[in-house]
Design a protein around this motif. Structure first.
Motif, mmCIF file in Angstrom:
data_model
loop_
_atom_site.group_PDB
_atom_site.id
_atom_site.type_symbol
_atom_site.label_atom_id
_atom_site.label_comp_id
_atom_site.label_asym_id
_atom_site.label_seq_id
_atom_site.Cartn_x
_atom_site.Cartn_y
_atom_site.Cartn_z
ATOM 1 N N PRO A 59 0.807 -1.228 0.000
ATOM 2 C CA PRO A 59 0.000 0.000 0.000
ATOM 3 C C PRO A 59 0.835 1.271 0.000
ATOM 4 O O PRO A 59 0.420 2.303 -0.506
ATOM 5 N N TYR A 60 2.029 1.219 0.589
ATOM 6 C CA TYR A 60 2.899 2.399 0.623
ATOM 7 C C TYR A 60 4.313 1.943 0.992
ATOM 8 O O TYR A 60 4.519 0.844 1.500
ATOM 9 N N GLY A 61 5.302 2.815 0.708
ATOM 10 C CA GLY A 61 6.673 2.457 1.013
ATOM 11 C C GLY A 61 7.168 1.299 0.166
ATOM 12 O O GLY A 61 6.547 0.916 -0.819
ATOM 13 N N ASN A 62 8.317 0.738 0.538
ATOM 14 C CA ASN A 62 8.839 -0.407 -0.214
ATOM 15 C C ASN A 62 9.257 -1.558 0.700
ATOM 16 O O ASN A 62 9.998 -2.452 0.282
ATOM 17 N N GLU A 63 8.776 -1.559 1.936
ATOM 18 C CA GLU A 63 9.111 -2.641 2.862
ATOM 19 C C GLU A 63 8.634 -4.007 2.351
ATOM 20 O O GLU A 63 9.380 -4.995 2.458
ATOM 21 N N PRO A 64 7.418 -4.117 1.791
ATOM 22 C CA PRO A 64 7.007 -5.411 1.227
ATOM 23 C C PRO A 64 7.935 -5.885 0.107
ATOM 24 O O PRO A 64 8.231 -7.080 0.007
ATOM 25 N N THR A 65 8.391 -4.955 -0.737
ATOM 26 C CA THR A 65 9.325 -5.320 -1.802
ATOM 27 C C THR A 65 10.599 -5.882 -1.202
ATOM 28 O O THR A 65 11.106 -6.926 -1.639
ATOM 29 N N GLN A 66 11.121 -5.205 -0.179
ATOM 30 C CA GLN A 66 12.340 -5.676 0.479
ATOM 31 C C GLN A 66 12.115 -7.045 1.115
ATOM 32 O O GLN A 66 12.996 -7.916 1.061
ATOM 33 N N ALA A 67 10.929 -7.242 1.699
ATOM 34 C CA ALA A 67 10.627 -8.517 2.357
ATOM 35 C C ALA A 67 10.563 -9.665 1.345
ATOM 36 O O ALA A 67 11.078 -10.761 1.602
#
Length: 227
Positions: free
Chosen positions: A118-126
């Protein structure tokens, strides 16, 4: 003239019973109408404010409900069955699909991943970290096919930045490309979700091959990767 006006005032006072003269009836009606109109304006103003507040609340609620699905594809150094099994356990991943990425004369076994960000890039990093963990597995046999290779095919500029040079222990020269430069050929149904994930939960990601409603959001032109 003056005597007549005096009689009218006295008559009005006697009819009132208080000895005070009343204003003419048409003035009383006009005054009442004016007060009513004023009240209507206040009520309408209050309604407009309420509608505005409700509109802002609805917009905020819509914003909270907005879902952002992104897509990224990973090369499978040990074949796409094992890779898909591991990726389906990632809590950010909503769907997976096995297939082949073709770039020039290169053909790579891969898993396309649909994930929620939904926002940021933490899921991508995960998700990238989940891929790294898969690459660090020592219990799998090395695939000798040239189709088995470490690779990341991203779709946005933000993903490209997160991927960087994708340092990993398995392949020091991974194939890193913008997905728009490649073509995707999905594998057949018998190669989709063949291995059951070994997760802490049974709510693993679904197969996008089997669920046509699982689709990535449209990427704005200025957000798309080009290299």
């Amino acid at each position: 003239g003056k005597t007549g006006h005096g009689r009218l005032r006295n008559a009005a006072g006697m009819n009132n019973g208080s000895g005070l003269a009343l204003p003419p009836a048409h003035l009383l009606v006009a005054a009442g109408t004016a007060r009513q109109r004023g009240g209507d304006r206040v009520a309408k103003g209050g309604t407009a404010v309420a509608h505005a507040r409700n509109g802002r609340a609805d917009a905020a609620e819509t914003s909270r409900k907005r879902i952002f699905y992104k897509e990224i594809t990973f090369g499978a150094p040990w074949g796409f069955h094992e890779l898909e099994k591991d990726l389906r356990c990632d809590g950010h991943v909503e769907g997976t699909e096995t297939g082949h990425v073709e770039w020039g004369a290169t053909k790579t076994q891969a898993v396309r991943v649909l994930y929620f960000e939904p926002y940021g890039n933490e899921p991508t990093q995960a998700v990238l970290e989940t891929y790294r963990k898969h690459l660090n597995r020592t219990d799998l046999h090395i695939c000798v096919s040239p189709e088995c290779k470490v690779a990341v095919f991203y779709t946005t500029k933000e993903q490209k930045e997160a991927v960087g040079n994708f340092t990993n222990k398995n392949d020091h020269q991974p194939l890193l490309k913008c997905e728009s430069l490649t073509s995707w050929k999905r594998a057949g149904i018998y190669d989709q979700s063949q291995l059951l994930p070994v997760c802490d939960t049974d709510k693993w990601a679904k197969s996008t091959y089997m669920n046509s409603t699982l689709q990535p959001d449209t990427i704005a032109l200025n957000d798309r990767c080009i290299t």
